[in-house]
Scaffold this motif. Sequence first.
Motif, PDB file in Angstrom:
ATOM      1  N   PHE A 141     -42.438  36.310   1.678  1.00 29.64           N
ATOM      2  CA  PHE A 141     -42.412  37.761   1.630  1.00 29.64           C
ATOM      3  C   PHE A 141     -42.930  38.353   2.939  1.00 29.64           C
ATOM      4  O   PHE A 141     -43.704  37.713   3.655  1.00 29.64           O
ATOM      5  CB  PHE A 141     -43.270  38.261   0.464  1.00 29.64           C
ATOM      6  CG  PHE A 141     -42.929  37.623  -0.842  1.00 29.64           C
ATOM      7  CD1 PHE A 141     -43.659  36.526  -1.294  1.00 29.64           C
ATOM      8  CD2 PHE A 141     -41.878  38.087  -1.610  1.00 29.64           C
ATOM      9  CE1 PHE A 141     -43.338  35.911  -2.500  1.00 29.64           C
ATOM     10  CE2 PHE A 141     -41.552  37.475  -2.812  1.00 29.64           C
ATOM     11  CZ  PHE A 141     -42.279  36.384  -3.258  1.00 29.64           C
ATOM     12  N   LEU A 142     -42.520  39.575   3.215  1.00 30.46           N
ATOM     13  CA  LEU A 142     -43.046  40.294   4.369  1.00 30.46           C
ATOM     14  C   LEU A 142     -43.337  41.729   3.938  1.00 30.46           C
ATOM     15  O   LEU A 142     -42.407  42.496   3.671  1.00 30.46           O
ATOM     16  CB  LEU A 142     -42.062  40.281   5.534  1.00 30.46           C
ATOM     17  CG  LEU A 142     -42.606  40.835   6.851  1.00 30.46           C
ATOM     18  CD1 LEU A 142     -43.701  39.919   7.417  1.00 30.46           C
ATOM     19  CD2 LEU A 142     -41.478  41.011   7.882  1.00 30.46           C
ATOM     20  N   GLN A 143     -44.622  42.058   3.848  1.00 30.01           N
ATOM     21  CA  GLN A 143     -45.040  43.418   3.558  1.00 30.01           C
ATOM     22  C   GLN A 143     -45.145  44.167   4.878  1.00 30.01           C
ATOM     23  O   GLN A 143     -45.894  43.752   5.766  1.00 30.01           O
ATOM     24  CB  GLN A 143     -46.384  43.429   2.838  1.00 30.01           C
ATOM     25  CG  GLN A 143     -46.929  44.819   2.557  1.00 30.01           C
ATOM     26  CD  GLN A 143     -46.086  45.578   1.552  1.00 30.01           C
ATOM     27  OE1 GLN A 143     -45.665  45.024   0.540  1.00 30.01           O
ATOM     28  NE2 GLN A 143     -45.840  46.851   1.825  1.00 30.01           N
ATOM     29  N   MET A 144     -44.400  45.247   5.006  1.00 27.63           N
ATOM     30  CA  MET A 144     -44.345  46.006   6.245  1.00 27.63           C
ATOM     31  C   MET A 144     -44.876  47.413   5.998  1.00 27.63           C
ATOM     32  O   MET A 144     -44.290  48.161   5.211  1.00 27.63           O
ATOM     33  CB  MET A 144     -42.912  46.057   6.782  1.00 27.63           C
ATOM     34  CG  MET A 144     -42.270  44.692   6.942  1.00 27.63           C
ATOM     35  SD  MET A 144     -40.671  44.758   7.762  1.00 27.63           S
ATOM     36  CE  MET A 144     -39.741  45.706   6.589  1.00 27.63           C
ATOM     37  N   GLN A 163     -31.053  44.592   6.278  1.00 30.27           N
ATOM     38  CA  GLN A 163     -31.166  45.655   7.268  1.00 30.27           C
ATOM     39  C   GLN A 163     -32.358  46.543   6.975  1.00 30.27           C
ATOM     40  O   GLN A 163     -32.528  47.031   5.849  1.00 30.27           O
ATOM     41  CB  GLN A 163     -29.891  46.502   7.286  1.00 30.27           C
ATOM     42  CG  GLN A 163     -29.939  47.705   8.204  1.00 30.27           C
ATOM     43  CD  GLN A 163     -29.914  47.333   9.660  1.00 30.27           C
ATOM     44  OE1 GLN A 163     -29.107  46.512  10.097  1.00 30.27           O
ATOM     45  NE2 GLN A 163     -30.798  47.945  10.461  1.00 30.27           N
ATOM     46  N   VAL A 164     -33.175  46.767   7.991  1.00 25.75           N
ATOM     47  CA  VAL A 164     -34.285  47.721   7.923  1.00 25.75           C
ATOM     48  C   VAL A 164     -34.017  48.815   8.951  1.00 25.75           C
ATOM     49  O   VAL A 164     -33.820  48.515  10.138  1.00 25.75           O
ATOM     50  CB  VAL A 164     -35.626  47.028   8.198  1.00 25.75           C
ATOM     51  CG1 VAL A 164     -36.749  48.060   8.330  1.00 25.75           C
ATOM     52  CG2 VAL A 164     -35.939  46.022   7.103  1.00 25.75           C
ATOM     53  N   PRO A 214     -39.932  53.397  14.330  1.00 26.37           N
ATOM     54  CA  PRO A 214     -38.496  53.286  14.639  1.00 26.37           C
ATOM     55  C   PRO A 214     -38.141  51.977  15.343  1.00 26.37           C
ATOM     56  O   PRO A 214     -37.054  51.425  15.125  1.00 26.37           O
ATOM     57  CB  PRO A 214     -38.250  54.499  15.539  1.00 26.37           C
ATOM     58  CG  PRO A 214     -39.250  55.501  15.075  1.00 26.37           C
ATOM     59  CD  PRO A 214     -40.471  54.703  14.731  1.00 26.37           C
ATOM     60  N   GLU A 215     -39.052  51.467  16.163  1.00 29.68           N
ATOM     61  CA  GLU A 215     -38.769  50.220  16.875  1.00 29.68           C
ATOM     62  C   GLU A 215     -38.795  48.994  15.963  1.00 29.68           C
ATOM     63  O   GLU A 215     -38.481  47.891  16.403  1.00 29.68           O
ATOM     64  CB  GLU A 215     -39.740  50.025  18.047  1.00 29.68           C
ATOM     65  CG  GLU A 215     -41.203  50.169  17.689  1.00 29.68           C
ATOM     66  CD  GLU A 215     -41.741  51.566  17.988  1.00 29.68           C
ATOM     67  OE1 GLU A 215     -41.044  52.567  17.668  1.00 29.68           O
ATOM     68  OE2 GLU A 215     -42.872  51.647  18.514  1.00 29.68           O
ATOM     69  N   ASP A 216     -39.159  49.162  14.694  1.00 31.12           N
ATOM     70  CA  ASP A 216     -39.059  48.064  13.731  1.00 31.12           C
ATOM     71  C   ASP A 216     -37.649  47.930  13.162  1.00 31.12           C
ATOM     72  O   ASP A 216     -37.360  46.990  12.417  1.00 31.12           O
ATOM     73  CB  ASP A 216     -40.044  48.271  12.578  1.00 31.12           C
ATOM     74  CG  ASP A 216     -41.483  48.212  13.013  1.00 31.12           C
ATOM     75  OD1 ASP A 216     -42.285  49.043  12.527  1.00 31.12           O
ATOM     76  OD2 ASP A 216     -41.825  47.334  13.834  1.00 31.12           O
TER      77      ASP A 216
END
Length: 114
Positions: free
Chosen positions: A79-82, A109-110, A87-89
């Motif tokens: 998992f990846l909690q962001m 897509q993020v 915007p640069e992510d």
Amino acid sequence: QGQFVESGGGLVQPGGSLRLSCATSGIAFSMYAMGWYRQAPGKQRELVARISSSSGAYYADSVKGRFTISRDNAKKSVFLQMNSLKPEDTGVYYCKTLSPTGSWGQGTQVTVSS
């Protein structure tokens, strides 16, 4: 080599959060270090976070303090909690083992935009 199915991406405003999931198959998951990678538009794919088989974590400087990687060996998932997204992510996020070989999944897509 393994198969990887990413999910959880979407459109989010700056400062928002998303949680990405990756289901794996075809590998002895608990034995493998895993990575989350990102490919931004027009750029090469880069490693943003990795987690060892014993759950030791590493983060790229650009995401340190905002992203958290975790794993569930019973579910063969990572998992990846962001948080505090910028915007640069923006980009397509992939998970995979750290091996230079093997196939990539379709990614998720993020998009971080107001």
